[in-house]
Design a protein around this motif. Sequence first.
Motif, mmCIF file in Angstrom:
data_model
loop_
_atom_site.group_PDB
_atom_site.id
_atom_site.type_symbol
_atom_site.label_atom_id
_atom_site.label_comp_id
_atom_site.label_asym_id
_atom_site.label_seq_id
_atom_site.Cartn_x
_atom_site.Cartn_y
_atom_site.Cartn_z
ATOM 1 N N LYS A 33 0.815 -1.287 0.184
ATOM 2 C CA LYS A 33 0.331 0.489 0.102
ATOM 3 C C LYS A 33 0.767 1.417 0.039
ATOM 4 C CE LYS A 33 -4.386 -1.360 1.969
ATOM 5 N NZ LYS A 33 -4.682 -3.287 1.564
ATOM 6 N N VAL A 34 0.874 2.130 -0.610
ATOM 7 C CA VAL A 34 1.237 3.455 -1.339
ATOM 8 C C VAL A 34 0.603 4.751 -0.968
ATOM 9 C CG1 VAL A 34 2.780 5.156 -2.241
ATOM 10 C CG2 VAL A 34 3.448 1.899 -1.859
ATOM 11 N N GLY A 35 0.299 5.958 -0.427
ATOM 12 C CA GLY A 35 -0.127 6.820 0.391
ATOM 13 C C GLY A 35 0.328 7.994 0.553
ATOM 14 N N ALA A 36 -0.226 8.428 -0.258
ATOM 15 C CA ALA A 36 0.323 10.499 -0.302
ATOM 16 C C ALA A 36 -0.746 11.612 0.409
ATOM 17 C CB ALA A 36 0.703 10.471 -1.643
ATOM 18 N N LYS A 37 0.340 12.630 0.895
ATOM 19 C CA LYS A 37 -0.415 13.892 1.921
ATOM 20 C C LYS A 37 0.257 15.000 1.474
ATOM 21 C CE LYS A 37 -2.534 15.408 5.607
ATOM 22 N NZ LYS A 37 -2.766 15.637 6.914
ATOM 23 N N CYS A 38 -1.056 15.630 0.375
ATOM 24 C CA CYS A 38 -0.580 17.049 -0.318
ATOM 25 C C CYS A 38 -0.272 17.829 1.318
ATOM 26 C CB CYS A 38 -1.420 17.675 -1.206
ATOM 27 S SG CYS A 38 -1.027 19.272 -2.021
ATOM 28 N N SER A 39 0.592 18.891 1.539
ATOM 29 C CA SER A 39 0.035 20.530 2.497
ATOM 30 C C SER A 39 -0.935 20.565 2.394
ATOM 31 C CB SER A 39 1.795 20.562 2.291
ATOM 32 O OG SER A 39 1.926 21.390 1.550
ATOM 33 N N ALA A 40 -0.881 20.881 1.499
ATOM 34 C CA ALA A 40 -1.918 21.690 0.591
ATOM 35 C C ALA A 40 -3.372 21.336 0.569
ATOM 36 C CB ALA A 40 -1.838 23.101 -0.614
ATOM 37 N N GLY A 41 -3.475 19.963 1.291
ATOM 38 C CA GLY A 41 -4.807 19.751 1.555
ATOM 39 C C GLY A 41 -5.516 19.259 -0.299
ATOM 40 N N CYS A 42 -4.611 19.469 -1.089
ATOM 41 C CA CYS A 42 -5.531 18.492 -2.279
ATOM 42 C C CYS A 42 -5.634 17.403 -3.041
ATOM 43 C CB CYS A 42 -3.937 18.298 -3.763
ATOM 44 S SG CYS A 42 -3.077 20.696 -3.684
ATOM 45 N N GLN A 43 -6.635 17.372 -3.510
ATOM 46 C CA GLN A 43 -7.277 15.785 -3.340
ATOM 47 C C GLN A 43 -6.656 14.830 -4.492
ATOM 48 O OE1 GLN A 43 -11.396 15.619 -6.195
ATOM 49 N NE2 GLN A 43 -11.623 13.894 -4.251
ATOM 50 N N LEU A 44 -5.830 14.336 -4.805
ATOM 51 C CA LEU A 44 -4.847 13.385 -5.216
ATOM 52 C C LEU A 44 -5.472 11.773 -5.675
ATOM 53 C CD1 LEU A 44 -1.821 13.348 -2.860
ATOM 54 C CD2 LEU A 44 -2.703 15.295 -4.523
ATOM 55 N N SER A 50 4.770 6.026 -9.202
ATOM 56 C CA SER A 50 4.959 4.960 -8.845
ATOM 57 C C SER A 50 6.717 4.315 -8.474
ATOM 58 C CB SER A 50 6.168 5.550 -10.491
ATOM 59 O OG SER A 50 6.809 6.596 -10.732
ATOM 60 N N ILE A 51 7.144 3.394 -9.063
ATOM 61 C CA ILE A 51 7.699 2.522 -8.017
ATOM 62 C C ILE A 51 8.782 2.270 -9.050
ATOM 63 C CG2 ILE A 51 8.679 0.109 -6.747
ATOM 64 C CD1 ILE A 51 5.553 0.018 -6.644
ATOM 65 N N PHE A 93 14.084 0.292 -3.027
ATOM 66 C CA PHE A 93 13.613 0.651 -4.058
ATOM 67 C C PHE A 93 13.071 2.015 -3.865
ATOM 68 C CE2 PHE A 93 11.437 -3.284 -6.772
ATOM 69 C CZ PHE A 93 13.429 -3.802 -6.759
ATOM 70 N N SER A 94 12.482 2.301 -4.678
ATOM 71 C CA SER A 94 12.259 4.432 -4.230
ATOM 72 C C SER A 94 10.177 4.190 -4.986
ATOM 73 C CB SER A 94 12.715 5.086 -4.877
ATOM 74 O OG SER A 94 12.431 5.032 -6.302
ATOM 75 N N VAL A 95 9.608 5.173 -3.879
ATOM 76 C CA VAL A 95 8.479 5.647 -4.182
ATOM 77 C C VAL A 95 7.876 6.457 -4.826
ATOM 78 C CG1 VAL A 95 5.825 5.183 -4.080
ATOM 79 C CG2 VAL A 95 7.064 3.896 -3.049
ATOM 80 N N GLU A 96 7.734 7.568 -6.501
ATOM 81 C CA GLU A 96 7.076 8.864 -6.568
ATOM 82 C C GLU A 96 6.136 9.348 -7.227
ATOM 83 O OE1 GLU A 96 10.178 9.877 -9.474
ATOM 84 O OE2 GLU A 96 11.777 8.559 -8.473
ATOM 85 N N CYS A 97 5.666 10.134 -6.376
ATOM 86 C CA CYS A 97 4.822 10.946 -7.046
ATOM 87 C C CYS A 97 5.093 12.686 -7.330
ATOM 88 C CB CYS A 97 3.241 11.341 -5.899
ATOM 89 S SG CYS A 97 2.549 11.556 -6.378
ATOM 90 N N GLU A 98 4.307 12.860 -8.703
ATOM 91 C CA GLU A 98 4.918 14.255 -9.567
ATOM 92 C C GLU A 98 4.063 15.253 -8.691
ATOM 93 O OE1 GLU A 98 4.200 14.142 -13.631
ATOM 94 O OE2 GLU A 98 5.309 13.121 -14.366
#
Length: 200
Positions: A33-44, A50-51, A93-98
């Motif tokens: 499971k991979v999650g991301a959170k934006c400090s500006a509260g954007c809906q993602l 990507s892995i 490995f790494s996980v990236e989100c633009e």
Amino acid sequence: MPPEDVEAGEHKASIAVWELVSPLVIGRTTKIKVGAKCSAGCQLTDHEISIHDAAGQVIARAGFGATAWPGTSGLYWVDIEFRAPTEAGTHTFSVECEHGEAYSEFSFITVEPPEHSLTIQIYDKATKEPIPEVEIRLGVYRSISNERGLARIDAPKGSYTLTAWKLGYDLFSTELNITSTVAIEVEIAVEPEPAQPYWM
């Protein structure tokens, strides 16, 4: 300021990786499971994650779901599958989100396919009663005993250190040479209470 009015340069996103099972069997597919959170509260929702393998090559992609992880405010997440390397060892490995240029690394161990099964029966040394929820380790392999005091670990042949531990009990440790499927019994003793100071 509403999230949509925040300048792109002010966005900071963080990534979390969880439910990673290690060790992984070489060459097999696993899911994390991979999650991301934006400090500006954007809906993602639908934003791509990507892995990347150790060489930086993209090996898996997915888009975040429509809802945040329960109990969080804005941690968008997705189940994503990737194939483990074909060589045994430790890998990063790494996980990236633009969005927000989010980046994170995670490490895991890969091992040869298991050849044998070890069944461990855990008893209380004094009462001879089975003990549940004992943490079992056989080298890099892990398991926990069930309500009947039983645990099972699949592993390749080889020499291992077997340990068994539970809060309130002494640590049990022994050396095992696994050459076939086998069942063993382990007795662990209640940890003695510390001696009380004697006052004159």
